[in-house]
Design a protein around this motif. Structure first.
Motif, PDB file in Angstrom:
ATOM      1  N   MET A 102       0.825  -1.215   0.000  1.00 28.31           N
ATOM      2  CA  MET A 102       0.000   0.000   0.000  1.00 28.31           C
ATOM      3  C   MET A 102       0.856   1.260   0.000  1.00 28.31           C
ATOM      4  SD  MET A 102      -3.016  -1.009  -0.361  1.00 28.31           S
ATOM      5  CE  MET A 102      -3.794   0.581  -0.169  1.00 28.31           C
ATOM      6  N   ILE A 103       2.021   1.205   0.658  1.00 32.19           N
ATOM      7  CA  ILE A 103       2.926   2.361   0.647  1.00 32.19           C
ATOM      8  C   ILE A 103       3.437   2.599  -0.769  1.00 32.19           C
ATOM      9  CG2 ILE A 103       5.130   3.269   1.465  1.00 32.19           C
ATOM     10  CD1 ILE A 103       3.057   3.278   3.625  1.00 32.19           C
ATOM     11  N   ARG A 104       3.830   1.520  -1.430  1.00 33.93           N
ATOM     12  CA  ARG A 104       4.333   1.652  -2.803  1.00 33.93           C
ATOM     13  C   ARG A 104       3.224   2.155  -3.736  1.00 33.93           C
ATOM     14  NH1 ARG A 104       6.411  -3.747  -1.876  1.00 33.93           N
ATOM     15  NH2 ARG A 104       5.254  -4.525  -3.698  1.00 33.93           N
ATOM     16  N   GLU A 105       2.017   1.628  -3.551  1.00 32.61           N
ATOM     17  CA  GLU A 105       0.891   2.071  -4.384  1.00 32.61           C
ATOM     18  C   GLU A 105       0.579   3.546  -4.132  1.00 32.61           C
ATOM     19  OE1 GLU A 105      -0.901   0.598  -6.850  1.00 32.61           O
ATOM     20  OE2 GLU A 105       0.705  -0.897  -6.729  1.00 32.61           O
ATOM     21  N   GLY A 106       0.707   3.957  -2.868  1.00 39.95           N
ATOM     22  CA  GLY A 106       0.477   5.362  -2.534  1.00 39.95           C
ATOM     23  C   GLY A 106       1.444   6.270  -3.263  1.00 39.95           C
ATOM     24  N   PHE A 107       2.717   5.879  -3.278  1.00 40.06           N
ATOM     25  CA  PHE A 107       3.717   6.671  -3.989  1.00 40.06           C
ATOM     26  C   PHE A 107       3.388   6.762  -5.477  1.00 40.06           C
ATOM     27  CE2 PHE A 107       6.863   6.312  -0.473  1.00 40.06           C
ATOM     28  CZ  PHE A 107       7.285   7.631  -0.477  1.00 40.06           C
ATOM     29  N   LYS A 108       2.956   5.660  -6.059  1.00 42.66           N
ATOM     30  CA  LYS A 108       2.689   5.653  -7.498  1.00 42.66           C
ATOM     31  C   LYS A 108       1.459   6.471  -7.858  1.00 42.66           C
ATOM     32  CE  LYS A 108       2.749   1.142  -8.051  1.00 42.66           C
ATOM     33  NZ  LYS A 108       2.677  -0.164  -8.755  1.00 42.66           N
ATOM     34  N   ARG A 109       0.437   6.423  -6.988  1.00 46.13           N
ATOM     35  CA  ARG A 109      -0.840   7.050  -7.343  1.00 46.13           C
ATOM     36  C   ARG A 109      -1.022   8.467  -6.802  1.00 46.13           C
ATOM     37  NH1 ARG A 109      -5.455   2.316  -7.228  1.00 46.13           N
ATOM     38  NH2 ARG A 109      -4.165   0.627  -8.043  1.00 46.13           N
ATOM     39  N   LEU A 110      -0.422   8.744  -5.664  1.00 50.65           N
ATOM     40  CA  LEU A 110      -0.678  10.027  -5.006  1.00 50.65           C
ATOM     41  C   LEU A 110       0.361  11.094  -5.294  1.00 50.65           C
ATOM     42  CD1 LEU A 110      -1.842   8.686  -1.514  1.00 50.65           C
ATOM     43  CD2 LEU A 110      -3.248   9.378  -3.464  1.00 50.65           C
ATOM     44  N   PHE A 111       1.480  10.700  -5.888  1.00 55.13           N
ATOM     45  CA  PHE A 111       2.505  11.686  -6.215  1.00 55.13           C
ATOM     46  C   PHE A 111       2.584  11.843  -7.722  1.00 55.13           C
ATOM     47  CE2 PHE A 111       6.956  12.993  -6.997  1.00 55.13           C
ATOM     48  CZ  PHE A 111       6.942  14.185  -6.288  1.00 55.13           C
ATOM     49  N   ASP A 112       2.662  13.102  -8.182  1.00 56.40           N
ATOM     50  CA  ASP A 112       2.692  13.394  -9.617  1.00 56.40           C
ATOM     51  C   ASP A 112       4.135  13.310 -10.120  1.00 56.40           C
ATOM     52  OD1 ASP A 112       2.390  14.275 -12.187  1.00 56.40           O
ATOM     53  OD2 ASP A 112       1.174  16.021 -11.685  1.00 56.40           O
ATOM     54  N   TRP A 113       4.556  12.098 -10.492  1.00 52.81           N
ATOM     55  CA  TRP A 113       5.932  11.894 -10.950  1.00 52.81           C
ATOM     56  C   TRP A 113       6.216  12.652 -12.241  1.00 52.81           C
ATOM     57  CZ3 TRP A 113       9.174   9.789  -7.594  1.00 52.81           C
ATOM     58  CH2 TRP A 113       8.657   8.960  -6.588  1.00 52.81           C
ATOM     59  N   ASP A 114       5.253  12.694 -13.148  1.00 56.44           N
ATOM     60  CA  ASP A 114       5.461  13.395 -14.421  1.00 56.44           C
ATOM     61  C   ASP A 114       5.773  14.869 -14.204  1.00 56.44           C
ATOM     62  OD1 ASP A 114       5.143  11.214 -16.073  1.00 56.44           O
ATOM     63  OD2 ASP A 114       2.971  11.473 -16.247  1.00 56.44           O
ATOM     64  N   ALA A 115       5.072  15.484 -13.258  1.00 52.13           N
ATOM     65  CA  ALA A 115       5.283  16.908 -13.000  1.00 52.13           C
ATOM     66  C   ALA A 115       6.698  17.188 -12.491  1.00 52.13           C
ATOM     67  CB  ALA A 115       4.255  17.417 -11.986  1.00 52.13           C
ATOM     68  N   HIS A 116       7.343  16.163 -11.941  1.00 48.77           N
ATOM     69  CA  HIS A 116       8.704  16.316 -11.424  1.00 48.77           C
ATOM     70  C   HIS A 116       9.731  15.622 -12.313  1.00 48.77           C
ATOM     71  CE1 HIS A 116       7.730  18.188  -7.495  1.00 48.77           C
ATOM     72  NE2 HIS A 116       6.569  17.593  -7.692  1.00 48.77           N
ATOM     73  N   ASP A 117       9.334  15.359 -13.565  1.00 45.30           N
ATOM     74  CA  ASP A 117      10.247  14.772 -14.560  1.00 45.30           C
ATOM     75  C   ASP A 117      10.834  13.443 -14.101  1.00 45.30           C
ATOM     76  OD1 ASP A 117      10.071  17.062 -16.355  1.00 45.30           O
ATOM     77  OD2 ASP A 117      11.251  18.129 -14.863  1.00 45.30           O
ATOM     78  N   CYS A 118       9.995  12.588 -13.513  1.00 46.84           N
ATOM     79  CA  CYS A 118      10.434  11.277 -13.036  1.00 46.84           C
ATOM     80  C   CYS A 118       9.472  10.193 -13.514  1.00 46.84           C
ATOM     81  CB  CYS A 118      10.475  11.245 -11.501  1.00 46.84           C
ATOM     82  SG  CYS A 118      11.672  12.362 -10.742  1.00 46.84           S
ATOM     83  N   GLU A 119       9.952   8.941 -13.521  1.00 46.38           N
ATOM     84  CA  GLU A 119       9.092   7.797 -13.809  1.00 46.38           C
ATOM     85  C   GLU A 119       9.498   6.631 -12.918  1.00 46.38           C
ATOM     86  OE1 GLU A 119       9.498   6.033 -17.653  1.00 46.38           O
ATOM     87  OE2 GLU A 119      11.614   6.626 -17.859  1.00 46.38           O
ATOM     88  N   VAL A 120       8.497   5.924 -12.376  1.00 39.68           N
ATOM     89  CA  VAL A 120       8.747   4.748 -11.550  1.00 39.68           C
ATOM     90  C   VAL A 120       9.002   3.565 -12.476  1.00 39.68           C
ATOM     91  CG1 VAL A 120       7.814   3.170  -9.824  1.00 39.68           C
ATOM     92  CG2 VAL A 120       7.349   5.632  -9.648  1.00 39.68           C
ATOM     93  N   VAL A 121      10.210   2.974 -12.382  1.00 36.81           N
ATOM     94  CA  VAL A 121      10.576   1.886 -13.293  1.00 36.81           C
ATOM     95  C   VAL A 121      10.570   0.524 -12.608  1.00 36.81           C
ATOM     96  CG1 VAL A 121      11.935   3.376 -14.794  1.00 36.81           C
ATOM     97  CG2 VAL A 121      13.051   2.247 -12.842  1.00 36.81           C
TER      98      VAL A 121
END
Length: 255
Positions: free
Chosen positions: A14-33
């Protein structure tokens, strides 16, 4: 600026899912690989995916997060690590500093603060890239390197986009766009970051008063400095110095 590759390490799905869904990675020029749920899996994923950033919990099965980081540093010295943990213990923070970890975030995660952490990390990665860049680098990188070097050398002075524009004979808007495109953060975020880094070094390496540290870090009003420092680090400058020195003294007694 290319997207930064991120690996999430936490034994709680759930912590990992929270990071993926609740944080805007695109807005910070990042992608979860990738993701990992224990220390051995994390080591394997770091080797195979070669992420730019690893978001790491400490209390994970098989091998704790700090040991994973220690081993990974040998094979992947360029990888940046951010600890996200439920341990509010300064001894862990000191070990994180020793391992050159970029930041230490407490659970539950405040995603606005985490965004600032990611921006600060991008600054660190940019400075590492500039320091190792060849002389043949493109013009934009030479320009941003000159701008950031000027900021470091004149940090205690009043600095603004207009000051930089006058010094480098460039348009202020162009300079602003250059910071965003080459570093991934805006000018003010970069300036605040390097001022906070200088302040932390002065707090831990000198006995200067908070007002003196503030002035050497570019803040004429120590009250403004204290407010900015607390927003950035979560504690006041006095508390930051006291926590570090108290922990250091305690370890000295143990030895």
């Amino acid at each position: 600026m290319k997207k930064l590759r991120v690996l999430l390490v936490d034994d709680e799905i759930m912590i990992r899912e929270g990071f993926k869904r609740l944080f805007d990675w695109d807005a910070h020029d990042c992608e979860v690989v990738g993701e990992a749920g224990d220390g051995m899996e994390a080591l394997t994923k770091i080797d195979t995916l070669c992420p730019d950033i690893v978001i790491m919990d400490i209390n994970i099965p098989v091998m704790n997060g700090l040991k994973v980081i220690q081993l990974s540093r040998i094979r992947h010295p360029g990888t940046a690590f951010v600890i996200v943990s439920g341990y509010d213990d300064f001894s862990y923070c000191r070990e994180a500093l020793r391992l050159k970890i970029t930041d230490y975030i407490l659970k539950p995660v405040n995603y606005e603060e985490f965004g600032t952490c990611i921006d600060n990390l991008k600054i660190s990665l940019f400075e590492r890239r500039v320091s190792s860049a060849p002389e043949s680098e493109k013009q934009e990188e030479r320009t941003i390197a000159g701008l950031t070097r000027y900021l470091q050398e004149h940090l205690a002075e009043e600095i603004s986009l207009s000051v930089l524009a006058e010094q480098f004979h460039l348009n202020p808007q162009y300079i602003s766009q250059l910071f965003k495109s080459e570093i991934g953060v805006n000018f003010l975020a970069y300036l605040t970051n390097i001022r906070m880094e200088r302040a932390k070094k002065l707090l831990l390496s000198t006995s200067q008063s908070i007002a003196e540290v503030a002035e050497r870090s570019g803040y004429g009003d120590y009250r403004v400095f204290t407010k900015v420092f607390k927003k950035s680090e979560g504690v006041t400058p006095s508390q930051y110095r006291r926590d570090f020195l108290d922990t250091d003294a305690g370890e000295g007694k143990k030895r």
